[in-house]
Structures are given as C-alpha cells and as structure tokens.
Design a protein around this motif. Sequence first.
Motif, mmCIF file in Angstrom:
data_model
loop_
_atom_site.group_PDB
_atom_site.id
_atom_site.type_symbol
_atom_site.label_atom_id
_atom_site.label_comp_id
_atom_site.label_asym_id
_atom_site.label_seq_id
_atom_site.Cartn_x
_atom_site.Cartn_y
_atom_site.Cartn_z
ATOM 1 N N UNK A 72 0.843 -1.187 0.000
ATOM 2 C CA UNK A 72 0.000 0.000 0.000
ATOM 3 C C UNK A 72 0.884 1.245 0.000
ATOM 4 N N UNK A 73 0.964 1.867 -1.190
ATOM 5 C CA UNK A 73 1.770 3.069 -1.362
ATOM 6 C C UNK A 73 0.942 4.202 -1.961
ATOM 7 N N UNK A 74 -0.391 4.083 -1.869
ATOM 8 C CA UNK A 74 -1.269 5.114 -2.418
ATOM 9 C C UNK A 74 -1.259 6.341 -1.518
ATOM 10 N N UNK A 75 -1.425 7.507 -2.150
ATOM 11 C CA UNK A 75 -1.312 8.761 -1.406
ATOM 12 C C UNK A 75 -2.017 9.861 -2.182
ATOM 13 N N UNK A 76 -2.731 10.711 -1.469
ATOM 14 C CA UNK A 76 -3.247 11.935 -2.074
ATOM 15 C C UNK A 76 -2.702 13.119 -1.295
ATOM 16 N N UNK A 77 -2.185 14.104 -2.025
ATOM 17 C CA UNK A 77 -1.673 15.330 -1.429
ATOM 18 C C UNK A 77 -2.487 16.511 -1.942
ATOM 19 N N UNK A 78 -2.403 17.625 -1.245
ATOM 20 C CA UNK A 78 -3.081 18.844 -1.676
ATOM 21 C C UNK A 78 -2.076 19.766 -2.350
ATOM 22 N N UNK A 79 -2.513 20.657 -3.237
ATOM 23 C CA UNK A 79 -1.594 21.592 -3.888
ATOM 24 C C UNK A 79 -0.848 22.433 -2.854
ATOM 25 N N UNK A 80 0.477 22.498 -3.029
ATOM 26 C CA UNK A 80 1.302 23.206 -2.057
ATOM 27 C C UNK A 80 1.945 22.286 -1.049
ATOM 28 N N UNK A 81 1.442 21.076 -0.938
ATOM 29 C CA UNK A 81 2.031 19.965 -0.207
ATOM 30 C C UNK A 81 2.021 20.133 1.306
ATOM 31 N N UNK A 82 2.808 21.058 1.832
ATOM 32 C CA UNK A 82 3.087 21.093 3.262
ATOM 33 C C UNK A 82 1.846 21.397 4.097
ATOM 34 N N UNK A 83 0.989 22.291 3.627
ATOM 35 C CA UNK A 83 -0.223 22.616 4.378
ATOM 36 C C UNK A 83 -1.124 21.391 4.499
#
Length: 373
Positions: A72-83
Amino acid sequence: MTNKVLVAGASGLVGEAAVRRFAARPGWKVVGVSRRVPEDAGNTAFHSIDLTDAVASRELFGKMGDVTHLVYAALQETPGLFEGWLDETNIERNALMLRNLFDPLSEVATGLRHISLLHGTKAYGVHHPSLGYDGLRIPLRERDPRREHRNFYFDQESYLREKQVHGTWQMTVFRPTVIYGEAAGNNMNPLLPIAVYGALLREEGRPLDHPAGSLEPWLREAVHADLVADALSWAATSPAAAGGTYNLTNGDVFTWAGVWPAIARTLGMPLGEPREVSLREELPRRRREWAAIVAKYGLASSPDVMELVGYNSLVYTDNMMRGAPAGQPVPALNSTVAVRHAGFGACIDTEDMFVELLQRLEAKRVIPPAGSS
C-alpha cells in the motif's frame, strides 16, 4: 505456491518501482491500481481507480480473492504539499482510501499473507508545529515512543492492526526518507525537477547552477526508489520482517555541495555557482522552452513540463535545496540499524544513485542526452 501482489499507488514513485521489482520475480503475478495508468505498463495488469470512491473500490477489490500480498503506497496530497500534511480533511481522505481498498479485499482474499504499508519520516512528527525538534532523539529510531500528533500514518496503521486480529497475514511498515526515482508527475520526487532544470540551462549554454543562494554543508539522506522496492520484495516473504517498522535510506549521508559536481558531469555540463532560484516559479515560466526541447530532441517525455515534474515536486524540491531549515538544530538523520538486523542490508552510494538515475532518464529519452545542445 502462487503469489499475487496488489500494488496500490502503482504509478507513484514507490509503486512504479515496486511493480517492476515484483514483476521480475519468478512465480509472481502483479496487479497495479492508481488514478493514472502508466504509459508503459508492460505485462502488468493495471486498473485506474479513485480510492476515495467506496462503490467503485468495493466493485474492484471485491473480485480480487486471489491476492496474497498487498503493497500500500497510495497517497493523495493537496496543492502546495506542506499545508496538506496538517489538514484534517486530507488526513481523513488518506485514511479512507485504505479502508475503501481493504474492507472489500479482506472479505475475499482469504489467502492474504503479507501487507507492506508505506509511511515515511513524517511519522516522527518533525513537520508538525506542535512538536518540531523538542525532545527528539537523533538519529531517528523506530523503537522510540510515538510523538502523538494527527497523522494519517497512524490512522492507517491502527486500522490495519485492528483488522489483523481477525486475519492470518503479517504486516511490515516502512519509513523511507526522501525518495529519488524516475516516476513522472509525482508529489515528492526531486530528481525530475533537477534533471529538467539542468536541461533548460544546458540548452542556453549555461553551467549547472545550484538553485539555492548558498551551499551549506548540511547533512542529508536519500533513498533510491529501487532500494525501497527491494525492501518491499524482501519483506513480502521474510519471516524476520513480520511485524517490523523500518526506516529506509541509501545507507550514507550527502551534501548538495558534495554531489552537485557529479550531477553536472552526468548532464554534460560545467559546474555553476549557487544562484537562488525557485523551481516552482522558474519551471512553469519556461513551459514553451521545455516543449521546444522535447520537440528538438524527439524526447519521449511530456512536452508539458508541469505534467512531467508535478507541481508539488517543485515545491518539495525547493524545500530540499535549501540549507538548514529555520528552527532545525541538527539534521533529521534516520537510523537503519533495525532493518539491517532483520536481514535487509541493501545500500547504494547516494552520488552513484544520482548518476545512475540521470543516465536512466537520458536512456529513456526523458531528458536530452549529455553533450547535446
């Protein structure tokens, strides 16, 4: 005995490398799932799916009764990443994705034997404003008590631990440091921004400047995506890996000042000077120049530079290129003693990693070959 591994997040930095590694093992079948299906899927079965869609997930994974292993290596990030790392909605979304996959899979995959769960150094909480470096021990060790904070890593692990009570499968958790690899369009892959930045400068006849105002001797760590894939392959069938939590690095440390000359040589460029450049601002401005390079050299990569490198990877790379972060008294170095004691001893010189990966990008015609301009 037939082995079939399901790789979730198969178009990602780790997932793509894991698919290649397992597909090369005799007697293994591989099925990959991700939102984007890789252009070069080879003989691997791929399914495009949004893991936040519970109905579609139940329909797909409820038919995978022959799966014996899960990465399991699935991931969702938001634009800008760190926030997004602190955002409650994003934390819950990532926890939900695993539940949507595993709830139906666990009902039918009665022969499931092992799960590898991919996390990372953020498990130590150094990114979280409520924790930072207060009370942190260096090197980072897996055996140290958890520093409690909101983190989808913990939600995912707790969910699987609860499921494991009624299962016969084993689990291994991996915490790789900054990963470098070939996968395009990802959230946290510094290699492609570096390679594209170099290609743009070379086309202008300029040397390879380092995109930071100074080159501080700040110690860093890296891990090759292929080394992570090797660890996943090892854990799938190693009794010693069962139940373990392991940091992963290349096995050494590096500084940008130390590896930058080798990167310049590999790209066929003279060594430049430190020159403060924000890649997340610079590369989007140079879309037309990159498209012209792709056309000129007949490259196999996307002519859209942002599609190739991924906006969040530019944000991430800018952060990686800086010197000592404010408020960080010492480098956040990881101990890898635990995984070595368990039997996984693979390592690679980080300078050699950069050379190898850049040469791969040239061979695959993702960037122009060294010496061309």
